[in-house]
Scaffold this motif. Sequence first.
Motif, PDB file in Angstrom:
ATOM      1  N   ALA A  71       0.743  -1.092  -0.115  1.00 32.31           N
ATOM      2  CA  ALA A  71      -0.097   0.036   0.063  1.00 32.31           C
ATOM      3  C   ALA A  71       0.870   1.074  -0.047  1.00 32.31           C
ATOM      4  CB  ALA A  71      -0.889  -0.069   1.279  1.00 32.31           C
ATOM      5  N   ALA A  72       1.907   1.201   0.662  1.00 35.08           N
ATOM      6  CA  ALA A  72       2.894   2.517   0.745  1.00 35.08           C
ATOM      7  C   ALA A  72       4.357   2.254   0.770  1.00 35.08           C
ATOM      8  CB  ALA A  72       2.275   3.374   1.847  1.00 35.08           C
ATOM      9  N   TRP A  73       5.027   3.089   0.184  1.00 34.76           N
ATOM     10  CA  TRP A  73       6.708   2.525   0.157  1.00 34.76           C
ATOM     11  C   TRP A  73       7.379   3.852   0.704  1.00 34.76           C
ATOM     12  CZ3 TRP A  73       8.435  -2.013  -1.471  1.00 34.76           C
ATOM     13  CH2 TRP A  73       7.581  -2.754  -2.359  1.00 34.76           C
ATOM     14  N   SER A  74       8.361   3.385   1.218  1.00 33.72           N
ATOM     15  CA  SER A  74       9.393   4.588   1.565  1.00 33.72           C
ATOM     16  C   SER A  74      10.791   4.116   1.610  1.00 33.72           C
ATOM     17  CB  SER A  74       8.787   5.125   3.113  1.00 33.72           C
ATOM     18  OG  SER A  74       9.671   6.176   3.476  1.00 33.72           O
ATOM     19  N   ASP A  75      11.709   4.999   1.830  1.00 33.51           N
ATOM     20  CA  ASP A  75      13.118   4.593   1.863  1.00 33.51           C
ATOM     21  C   ASP A  75      13.945   5.344   3.166  1.00 33.51           C
ATOM     22  OD1 ASP A  75      13.215   3.217  -1.054  1.00 33.51           O
ATOM     23  OD2 ASP A  75      12.342   4.939  -1.281  1.00 33.51           O
ATOM     24  N   ALA A  76      14.993   4.812   3.406  1.00 39.61           N
ATOM     25  CA  ALA A  76      15.837   5.487   4.322  1.00 39.61           C
ATOM     26  C   ALA A  76      17.332   5.051   4.107  1.00 39.61           C
ATOM     27  CB  ALA A  76      15.515   4.838   5.603  1.00 39.61           C
ATOM     28  N   LEU A  77      18.138   5.540   4.964  1.00 36.13           N
ATOM     29  CA  LEU A  77      19.447   5.556   4.883  1.00 36.13           C
ATOM     30  C   LEU A  77      20.303   5.720   3.310  1.00 36.13           C
ATOM     31  CD1 LEU A  77      20.013   2.059   6.848  1.00 36.13           C
ATOM     32  CD2 LEU A  77      20.007   4.183   7.633  1.00 36.13           C
ATOM     33  N   PHE A  78      20.218   7.088   3.091  1.00 39.90           N
ATOM     34  CA  PHE A  78      20.933   7.560   1.822  1.00 39.90           C
ATOM     35  C   PHE A  78      22.344   7.911   2.121  1.00 39.90           C
ATOM     36  CE2 PHE A  78      16.424   8.236   1.303  1.00 39.90           C
ATOM     37  CZ  PHE A  78      16.111   7.499  -0.006  1.00 39.90           C
ATOM     38  N   PHE A  79      22.938   7.982   3.324  1.00 39.06           N
ATOM     39  CA  PHE A  79      24.301   8.415   3.669  1.00 39.06           C
ATOM     40  C   PHE A  79      25.034   7.007   3.644  1.00 39.06           C
ATOM     41  CE2 PHE A  79      21.775   7.935   7.578  1.00 39.06           C
ATOM     42  CZ  PHE A  79      22.969   7.260   8.529  1.00 39.06           C
ATOM     43  N   PRO A  80      26.410   7.336   3.340  1.00 36.71           N
ATOM     44  CA  PRO A  80      27.249   6.005   3.601  1.00 36.71           C
ATOM     45  C   PRO A  80      27.378   5.455   4.858  1.00 36.71           C
ATOM     46  CG  PRO A  80      28.349   7.986   3.012  1.00 36.71           C
ATOM     47  CD  PRO A  80      27.102   8.375   2.957  1.00 36.71           C
TER      48      PRO A  80
END
Length: 262
Positions: free
Chosen positions: A170-179
């Motif tokens: 139903a819903a998507w998201s993302d995290a941890l874009f820093f190395p």
Amino acid sequence: MHSDIVDLRSFYSTTLGRFAERSITMALSSIWAVVPNERLVGLGYTLPWLERFGTDAERVFAFMPATQGAVVWPATGPTATALVFDEELPLVDSCIDRMLLVHSLEHVENPRETLNEIWRVLSPAGRVVIVVPNRRGVWARFEHTPFGNGRPFSRGQLTELLREANFTPAAWSDALFFPPSRRRFMMRFHNVLERVGRRLWPIFSGVIVVEAQKRLYQGVPVAQRTSRRVFVPVLSPHGATRLGRRAEADRAISPVRQVTPS
């Protein structure tokens, strides 16, 4: 490779772990709908987020896989943690409103069976929120963080797996874009790198977050599992006991005589 509970707790006590926890919290907040008096269960290592998102819940439990280990939580009051087998949760059918999986699905032996078990315990309107390492991300390639262990997923793989278990994303998201760097210079600019990465390279995030809704279908018969894993405490004694060895020695010295009926 499974993540041990001691390693997980140690990671989230470091500076890099606190930054990772904050980034995942922001991703969960964007898709987490507040439902008062819900029954919430976390599977895996979910303690940092249960303390934040479980304040309005009727009851909250933290289930930790047997291969991972468990810690006492919360620090005060009755214990709400339990050591479980992910394919046989100690819950009745349709009794949970929402389940949160962090450091869980990428370590299970059979992800489809685990999702089927989650489908069983969720209510008809229940939802599952899953956080897994991104196959394209950098975090899945470094083993000094818990996200470098286990099986990473792509969005397509996760969507197919959820649909096979009768869930609808139903819903998507993302995290941890820093190395995932431990250097102070890199961690000093983690906020800038997080914002830039969210705009420029969203497909290379460290983790994928998805909320899926339970689908209801007519039940069909399934094949019975041919084998079950049995977990025993690692401190249990193995081999024959002292009384058993003494009885075997007595039988060896004095063999039993065979009496023939007259």
